[in-house]
Motif scaffolding. Structure first.
Motif, PDB file in Angstrom:
ATOM      1  N   LYS A 282     -11.185  -3.592  -4.378  1.00  0.00           N
ATOM      2  CA  LYS A 282     -11.934  -2.516  -3.823  1.00  0.00           C
ATOM      3  C   LYS A 282     -11.121  -1.119  -4.443  1.00  0.00           C
ATOM      4  CE  LYS A 282     -12.813  -4.891   0.193  1.00  0.00           C
ATOM      5  NZ  LYS A 282     -12.607  -5.092   1.737  1.00  0.00           N
ATOM      6  N   THR A 283     -10.096  -1.218  -4.906  1.00  0.00           N
ATOM      7  CA  THR A 283      -9.559   0.053  -5.316  1.00  0.00           C
ATOM      8  C   THR A 283      -8.965   0.421  -6.843  1.00  0.00           C
ATOM      9  OG1 THR A 283      -7.386  -0.974  -4.753  1.00  0.00           O
ATOM     10  CG2 THR A 283      -8.530   0.147  -3.177  1.00  0.00           C
TER      11      THR A 283
ATOM     12  N   HIS B 144      -7.611  -6.058  -1.536  1.00  0.00           N
ATOM     13  CA  HIS B 144      -7.484  -4.908  -1.565  1.00  0.00           C
ATOM     14  C   HIS B 144      -7.543  -4.327  -2.957  1.00  0.00           C
ATOM     15  CE1 HIS B 144      -5.438  -1.152  -0.751  1.00  0.00           C
ATOM     16  NE2 HIS B 144      -4.703  -1.182  -1.705  1.00  0.00           N
TER      17      HIS B 144
ATOM     18  N   LYS C 282       0.826  -1.232  -0.086  1.00  0.00           N
ATOM     19  CA  LYS C 282       0.024   0.148  -0.105  1.00  0.00           C
ATOM     20  C   LYS C 282       0.846   1.178   0.039  1.00  0.00           C
ATOM     21  CE  LYS C 282      -3.898  -2.075   2.650  1.00  0.00           C
ATOM     22  NZ  LYS C 282      -4.674  -2.207   3.874  1.00  0.00           N
TER      23      LYS C 282
ATOM     24  N   CYS D 112     -14.975  -7.114  -7.312  1.00  0.00           N
ATOM     25  CA  CYS D 112     -14.396  -5.747  -8.144  1.00  0.00           C
ATOM     26  C   CYS D 112     -15.382  -5.060  -8.916  1.00  0.00           C
ATOM     27  CB  CYS D 112     -13.033  -6.253  -9.161  1.00  0.00           C
ATOM     28  SG  CYS D 112     -12.323  -4.628  -9.934  1.00  0.00           S
TER      29      CYS D 112
ATOM     30  N   SER E 139     -17.710  -3.498  -6.547  1.00  0.00           N
ATOM     31  CA  SER E 139     -17.354  -2.126  -5.974  1.00  0.00           C
ATOM     32  C   SER E 139     -17.196  -0.925  -7.043  1.00  0.00           C
ATOM     33  CB  SER E 139     -15.763  -2.530  -5.606  1.00  0.00           C
ATOM     34  OG  SER E 139     -15.807  -3.372  -4.586  1.00  0.00           O
TER      35      SER E 139
END
Length: 484
Positions: A453-454, A450, A407, A480, A483
């Motif tokens: 979702k991003t 992670h 991250k 995904c 989201s």
């Protein structure tokens, strides 16, 4: 410049004529613009009965004008006469005269006696007079009197006046610098003063004023004084460093000095280190005092910049979170500071190399630093290779730190792709070790969760291996899409 010289000479000739005919008010005004030496002017004007409106006005004009220094005589006799005149007619200004005027030549002993008497008679100006006395006691090498007199001056007054008079802090003649006395009487006010003067005082002089001579005869055997000097120096360097927006030569110099003090603290004997931490955490002064403000700043500064994954690496990974929070018991505190120093901004490769090599060079004599080297190595890897190298290191022993590391350092889709490929290859290569395979697979899943979702579905799909199992990846693809 030649015209200016002629004009000043003309003013002097005119003033001489006006004084001869006893037009003293006008004479004083023209003398204050002239090149006539001050002893002659005093002699010419002193015939006037109304001295306060002529001689004194003249003196107060030229004594504080930097362009009139050349007319001041360099003999003590004239200086003593000026001091006596100011004392007689404007007693309240006597302290200011010694501290701020152009007057430099006078009898030190005689002036000290005069000021000591005036201080008793004029309590409203006692603080300014006390500071003037301190400046004079330096010339007579009376260190004990400097210390005793400084106690009579309020911290706030000291801060404001020494900012106006930075020369008082400097050891620029054969006498004890005030900074030495301030360290014994009000050290945290000294720190505040030096910080307020950082724009006008060279960094080396500031450092010398704060730390003094650690290990000198005055500090020898006094670990409390040594700890206090180190603590004050770290407080100062940290705050100044944070004000720099780019890595210039001065930033690098301060950075290296700060790193050196941190490493010195880490290398202290356990007893001395505990003494240092105790002096930091035990604050007996009021909430708003300089000591309280600076110490609280030191407890928090740089720590907040540390990356989350560092708490999952040695020497912090075995430390319970409650203990991590109360980090005052060991050298770990200054290891965290060094990490914060490195995390705060993108450092040049040269500076990162310097940090790693410096710590590595002393770790044999300081075994406590050995586990710390891993985190430094991860923080020092060059951008081009850090994802691959760091992933291969973390996945083997500290896989729970990998997602937090990613991250922080995966800044684009290519970084994430490289990371996932490294983890995927590790899973494939440990076919015969089911326990490790499960652990690495869980790390892989956490990264996919992670990312699902991003990032956008198109980018997410581009990260998945061509030979991957649809059954395995389908839940993450669905997540995904949902989201998005």
């Amino acid at each position: 410049e030649e015209c200016k010289t002629l004009l000043r000479r003309s003013y002097g000739l005119l003033a001489n004529e006006l004084a001869r005919y006893e037009f003293f008010d006008y004479a004083a005004e023209y003398y204050s613009k002239s090149d006539v030496s001050v002893d002659i002017v005093i002699g010419n004007l002193h015939q006037d009965e109304n001295v306060e409106n002529t001689t004194i006005d003249y003196l107060q004009t030229i004594l504080y004008n930097p362009e009139m220094v050349d007319i001041l005589n360099d003999d003590n006799e004239t200086g003593d006469l000026i001091i006596q005149l100011i004392h007689s007619y404007v007693t309240d200004d006597i302290g200011n005269l010694i501290l701020n005027s152009n007057l430099k030549h006078y009898s030190i002993e005689r002036t000290i006696n005069l000021l000591e008497d005036t201080k008793v008679q004029n309590p409203l100006k006692s603080q300014e007079i006390s500071l003037a006395l301190v400046s004079l006691y330096r010339h007579t090498h009376e260190f004990n009197k400097i210390v005793k007199t400084l106690i009579d001056i309020s911290p706030a007054f000291l801060v404001s006046k020494l900012k106006e008079n930075p020369d008082l802090l400097l050891d620029n003649f054969d006498g004890p610098p005030i900074s030495l006395a301030l360290r014994e009487t009000c050290p945290w006010e000294l720190l505040e003063i030096v910080y307020n003067m950082k724009e006008i005082v060279d960094i080396d002089i500031s450092i010398k004023s704060i730390e003094g001579n650690i290990g000198s005869s005055r500090q020898k055997g006094k670990s409390t004084l040594v700890n206090q000097s180190r603590l004050m120096l770290m407080c100062y360097l940290e705050v100044v460093l944070l004000e720099y927006e780019e890595e210039n030569d001065e930033y690098i110099y301060i950075f290296k000095r700060l790193l050196d003090v941190y490493l010195t603290c880490i290398q202290l004997r356990e007893e001395d280190r505990k003494g240092l931490m105790q002096s930091l955490t035990q604050i007996d002064t009021p909430q708003g005092s300089n000591e309280t403000i600076w110490k609280k700043s030191h407890l928090e500064t740089l720590i907040e910049y540390r990356y989350d994954f560092l708490d999952k690496l040695p020497p912090f990974d075995k430390m319970p979170s409650s203990r991590r929070r109360s980090k005052m018991l060991s050298s770990h505190f200054y290891m965290r500071k060094i990490q914060g120093l490195m995390c705060r901004r993108n450092l040049s490769e040269e500076l990162k190399t310097f940090i790693y090599e410096t710590v590595e060079s002393i770790q044999e004599s300081t075994p406590i630093l050995e586990p710390f080297l891993l985190s430094l190595k991860l923080l020092c890897f060059p951008r081009e290779t850090r994802i691959e190298y760091s992933t291969n290191i973390l996945i083997q022993k500290y896989s729970n730190a990998l997602i937090d590391y990613a991250k922080q350092y995966c800044t684009d889709i290519e970084d994430w792709k490289l990371l996932l490929n490294c983890v995927f290859d590790t899973i494939i290569s440990c076919d015969q070790m089911e326990i490790e395979k499960e652990e690495f697979t869980e790390v892989y899943k956490n990264i996919l969760r992670h990312l699902s979702k991003t990032i956008e579905p198109k980018e997410f799909l581009s990260l998945l291996p061509e030979e991957g199992s649809t059954v395995f990846f389908l839940p993450f693809i669905e997540n995904c899409l949902n989201s998005y």
